[in-house]
Design a protein around this motif. Sequence first.
Motif, PDB file in Angstrom:
ATOM      1  N   ALA A  17       0.842  -1.202   0.000  1.00  0.00           N
ATOM      2  CA  ALA A  17       0.000   0.000   0.000  1.00  0.00           C
ATOM      3  C   ALA A  17       0.872   1.244   0.000  1.00  0.00           C
ATOM      4  O   ALA A  17       0.524   2.261  -0.602  1.00  0.00           O
ATOM      5  CB  ALA A  17      -0.934  -0.001   1.204  1.00  0.00           C
ATOM      6  N   ASN A  18       2.036   1.169   0.659  1.00  0.00           N
ATOM      7  CA  ASN A  18       2.963   2.302   0.663  1.00  0.00           C
ATOM      8  C   ASN A  18       3.587   2.501  -0.714  1.00  0.00           C
ATOM      9  O   ASN A  18       3.850   3.626  -1.124  1.00  0.00           O
ATOM     10  CB  ASN A  18       4.053   2.099   1.712  1.00  0.00           C
ATOM     11  N   TRP A  19       3.837   1.393  -1.416  1.00  0.00           N
ATOM     12  CA  TRP A  19       4.349   1.496  -2.781  1.00  0.00           C
ATOM     13  C   TRP A  19       3.331   2.215  -3.658  1.00  0.00           C
ATOM     14  O   TRP A  19       3.690   3.058  -4.468  1.00  0.00           O
ATOM     15  CB  TRP A  19       4.615   0.126  -3.384  1.00  0.00           C
ATOM     16  N   ARG A  20       2.042   1.857  -3.475  1.00  0.00           N
ATOM     17  CA  ARG A  20       0.984   2.483  -4.277  1.00  0.00           C
ATOM     18  C   ARG A  20       0.905   3.981  -3.993  1.00  0.00           C
ATOM     19  O   ARG A  20       0.739   4.787  -4.903  1.00  0.00           O
ATOM     20  CB  ARG A  20      -0.357   1.802  -4.028  1.00  0.00           C
ATOM     21  N   TRP A  21       1.038   4.351  -2.725  1.00  0.00           N
ATOM     22  CA  TRP A  21       1.003   5.765  -2.350  1.00  0.00           C
ATOM     23  C   TRP A  21       2.150   6.524  -3.031  1.00  0.00           C
ATOM     24  O   TRP A  21       1.939   7.591  -3.602  1.00  0.00           O
ATOM     25  CB  TRP A  21       1.100   5.889  -0.823  1.00  0.00           C
ATOM     26  N   PHE A  22       3.362   5.968  -2.952  1.00  0.00           N
ATOM     27  CA  PHE A  22       4.516   6.612  -3.574  1.00  0.00           C
ATOM     28  C   PHE A  22       4.309   6.734  -5.085  1.00  0.00           C
ATOM     29  O   PHE A  22       4.481   7.811  -5.658  1.00  0.00           O
ATOM     30  CB  PHE A  22       5.795   5.814  -3.272  1.00  0.00           C
ATOM     31  N   GLY A  23       3.919   5.647  -5.718  1.00  0.00           N
ATOM     32  CA  GLY A  23       3.720   5.646  -7.162  1.00  0.00           C
ATOM     33  C   GLY A  23       2.632   6.606  -7.614  1.00  0.00           C
ATOM     34  O   GLY A  23       2.786   7.310  -8.617  1.00  0.00           O
ATOM     35  N   ALA A  24       1.536   6.643  -6.869  1.00  0.00           N
ATOM     36  CA  ALA A  24       0.445   7.561  -7.215  1.00  0.00           C
ATOM     37  C   ALA A  24       0.913   9.012  -7.111  1.00  0.00           C
ATOM     38  O   ALA A  24       0.508   9.861  -7.921  1.00  0.00           O
ATOM     39  CB  ALA A  24      -0.756   7.313  -6.300  1.00  0.00           C
ATOM     40  N   SER A  25       1.776   9.292  -6.140  1.00  0.00           N
ATOM     41  CA  SER A  25       2.318  10.641  -5.987  1.00  0.00           C
ATOM     42  C   SER A  25       3.203  11.006  -7.180  1.00  0.00           C
ATOM     43  O   SER A  25       3.141  12.130  -7.692  1.00  0.00           O
ATOM     44  CB  SER A  25       3.132  10.745  -4.693  1.00  0.00           C
ATOM     45  N   ILE A  26       4.025  10.063  -7.616  1.00  0.00           N
ATOM     46  CA  ILE A  26       4.890  10.289  -8.776  1.00  0.00           C
ATOM     47  C   ILE A  26       4.033  10.523 -10.022  1.00  0.00           C
ATOM     48  O   ILE A  26       4.266  11.466 -10.786  1.00  0.00           O
ATOM     49  CB  ILE A  26       5.843   9.081  -9.000  1.00  0.00           C
ATOM     50  N   LYS A  27       3.038   9.682 -10.212  1.00  0.00           N
ATOM     51  CA  LYS A  27       2.173   9.794 -11.386  1.00  0.00           C
ATOM     52  C   LYS A  27       1.422  11.129 -11.399  1.00  0.00           C
ATOM     53  O   LYS A  27       1.342  11.799 -12.439  1.00  0.00           O
ATOM     54  CB  LYS A  27       1.177   8.636 -11.420  1.00  0.00           C
ATOM     55  N   ALA A  28       0.885  11.511 -10.247  1.00  0.00           N
ATOM     56  CA  ALA A  28       0.137  12.770 -10.166  1.00  0.00           C
ATOM     57  C   ALA A  28       1.029  13.954 -10.531  1.00  0.00           C
ATOM     58  O   ALA A  28       0.612  14.857 -11.275  1.00  0.00           O
ATOM     59  CB  ALA A  28      -0.452  12.943  -8.764  1.00  0.00           C
ATOM     60  N   ARG A  29       2.257  13.955 -10.028  1.00  0.00           N
ATOM     61  CA  ARG A  29       3.175  15.063 -10.334  1.00  0.00           C
ATOM     62  C   ARG A  29       3.560  15.050 -11.812  1.00  0.00           C
ATOM     63  O   ARG A  29       3.610  16.111 -12.453  1.00  0.00           O
ATOM     64  CB  ARG A  29       4.423  14.974  -9.440  1.00  0.00           C
ATOM     65  N   ARG A  30       3.822  13.874 -12.367  1.00  0.00           N
ATOM     66  CA  ARG A  30       4.170  13.783 -13.784  1.00  0.00           C
ATOM     67  C   ARG A  30       3.043  14.328 -14.654  1.00  0.00           C
ATOM     68  O   ARG A  30       3.272  15.124 -15.571  1.00  0.00           O
ATOM     69  CB  ARG A  30       4.458  12.308 -14.150  1.00  0.00           C
ATOM     70  N   GLU A  31       1.810  13.933 -14.323  1.00  0.00           N
ATOM     71  CA  GLU A  31       0.662  14.405 -15.090  1.00  0.00           C
ATOM     72  C   GLU A  31       0.438  15.896 -14.895  1.00  0.00           C
ATOM     73  O   GLU A  31       0.051  16.599 -15.835  1.00  0.00           O
ATOM     74  CB  GLU A  31      -0.580  13.594 -14.714  1.00  0.00           C
ATOM     75  N   GLU A  32       0.673  16.376 -13.689  1.00  0.00           N
ATOM     76  CA  GLU A  32       0.544  17.814 -13.402  1.00  0.00           C
ATOM     77  C   GLU A  32       1.483  18.631 -14.300  1.00  0.00           C
ATOM     78  O   GLU A  32       1.130  19.720 -14.748  1.00  0.00           O
ATOM     79  CB  GLU A  32       0.881  18.058 -11.931  1.00  0.00           C
ATOM     80  N   LEU A  33       2.673  18.087 -14.554  1.00  0.00           N
ATOM     81  CA  LEU A  33       3.648  18.760 -15.410  1.00  0.00           C
ATOM     82  C   LEU A  33       3.411  18.488 -16.894  1.00  0.00           C
ATOM     83  O   LEU A  33       4.093  19.053 -17.751  1.00  0.00           O
ATOM     84  CB  LEU A  33       5.072  18.317 -15.036  1.00  0.00           C
ATOM     85  N   GLY A  34       2.443  17.621 -17.204  1.00  0.00           N
ATOM     86  CA  GLY A  34       2.133  17.296 -18.593  1.00  0.00           C
ATOM     87  C   GLY A  34       3.200  16.464 -19.277  1.00  0.00           C
ATOM     88  O   GLY A  34       3.371  16.544 -20.493  1.00  0.00           O
ATOM     89  N   LEU A  35       3.918  15.649 -18.504  1.00  0.00           N
ATOM     90  CA  LEU A  35       4.999  14.824 -19.043  1.00  0.00           C
ATOM     91  C   LEU A  35       4.505  13.417 -19.351  1.00  0.00           C
ATOM     92  O   LEU A  35       3.720  12.854 -18.592  1.00  0.00           O
ATOM     93  CB  LEU A  35       6.165  14.758 -18.054  1.00  0.00           C
ATOM     94  N   ARG A  36       4.980  12.866 -20.441  1.00  0.00           N
ATOM     95  CA  ARG A  36       4.648  11.492 -20.805  1.00  0.00           C
ATOM     96  C   ARG A  36       5.562  10.543 -20.040  1.00  0.00           C
ATOM     97  O   ARG A  36       6.713  10.864 -19.735  1.00  0.00           O
ATOM     98  CB  ARG A  36       4.840  11.281 -22.322  1.00  0.00           C
ATOM     99  N   GLN A  37       5.041   9.362 -19.775  1.00  0.00           N
ATOM    100  CA  GLN A  37       5.787   8.364 -19.008  1.00  0.00           C
ATOM    101  C   GLN A  37       7.128   8.021 -19.657  1.00  0.00           C
ATOM    102  O   GLN A  37       8.158   7.962 -18.978  1.00  0.00           O
ATOM    103  CB  GLN A  37       4.937   7.095 -18.893  1.00  0.00           C
ATOM    104  N   TYR A  38       7.125   7.828 -20.958  1.00  0.00           N
ATOM    105  CA  TYR A  38       8.360   7.412 -21.621  1.00  0.00           C
ATOM    106  C   TYR A  38       9.432   8.501 -21.563  1.00  0.00           C
ATOM    107  O   TYR A  38      10.622   8.216 -21.507  1.00  0.00           O
ATOM    108  CB  TYR A  38       8.103   6.945 -23.058  1.00  0.00           C
ATOM    109  N   ILE A  39       9.023   9.759 -21.531  1.00  0.00           N
ATOM    110  CA  ILE A  39       9.989  10.868 -21.449  1.00  0.00           C
ATOM    111  C   ILE A  39      10.628  10.902 -20.066  1.00  0.00           C
ATOM    112  O   ILE A  39      11.847  11.024 -19.936  1.00  0.00           O
ATOM    113  CB  ILE A  39       9.312  12.204 -21.802  1.00  0.00           C
ATOM    114  N   VAL A  40       9.808  10.779 -19.025  1.00  0.00           N
ATOM    115  CA  VAL A  40      10.340  10.771 -17.654  1.00  0.00           C
ATOM    116  C   VAL A  40      11.258   9.572 -17.473  1.00  0.00           C
ATOM    117  O   VAL A  40      12.362   9.701 -16.929  1.00  0.00           O
ATOM    118  CB  VAL A  40       9.198  10.773 -16.614  1.00  0.00           C
TER     119      VAL A  40
END
Length: 109
Positions: free
Chosen positions: A19-42
């Motif tokens: 569950a902690n992994w999910r929290w960390f990952g969701a935080s990373i994903k939210a920030r990436r999307e907030e910046l409008g970055l694609r997964q492959y670029i990051v």
Amino acid sequence: DPSNGPPQPAPVKCRPVKANWRWFGASIKARREELGLRQYIVADKCGMQKGHLSGIENGATAPPFPDKVRKLARVLKVDEKMLLAASWWAKRPSCIDTEALKAVMEQGK
């Protein structure tokens, strides 16, 4: 036999807390999307495969090692020390919580 010393406590079962992994990952994903970055670029800028970043973001994979966390912090424009602390917290095994709680409870005795 007394020469063997005092009896040892039963080993504590340590497991990852996914569950902690999910929290960390969701935080990373939210920030990436907030910046409008694609997964492959990051992923490319951090020196990892897109599938690895996807696993982190979805909580299927533990947060990466510190060198990758530092790169993620730079790419996502977040505080490096905070992201390192968050990744450490997310990777701690369940027995850390159990042992910490025991220590706190014993302090009150």
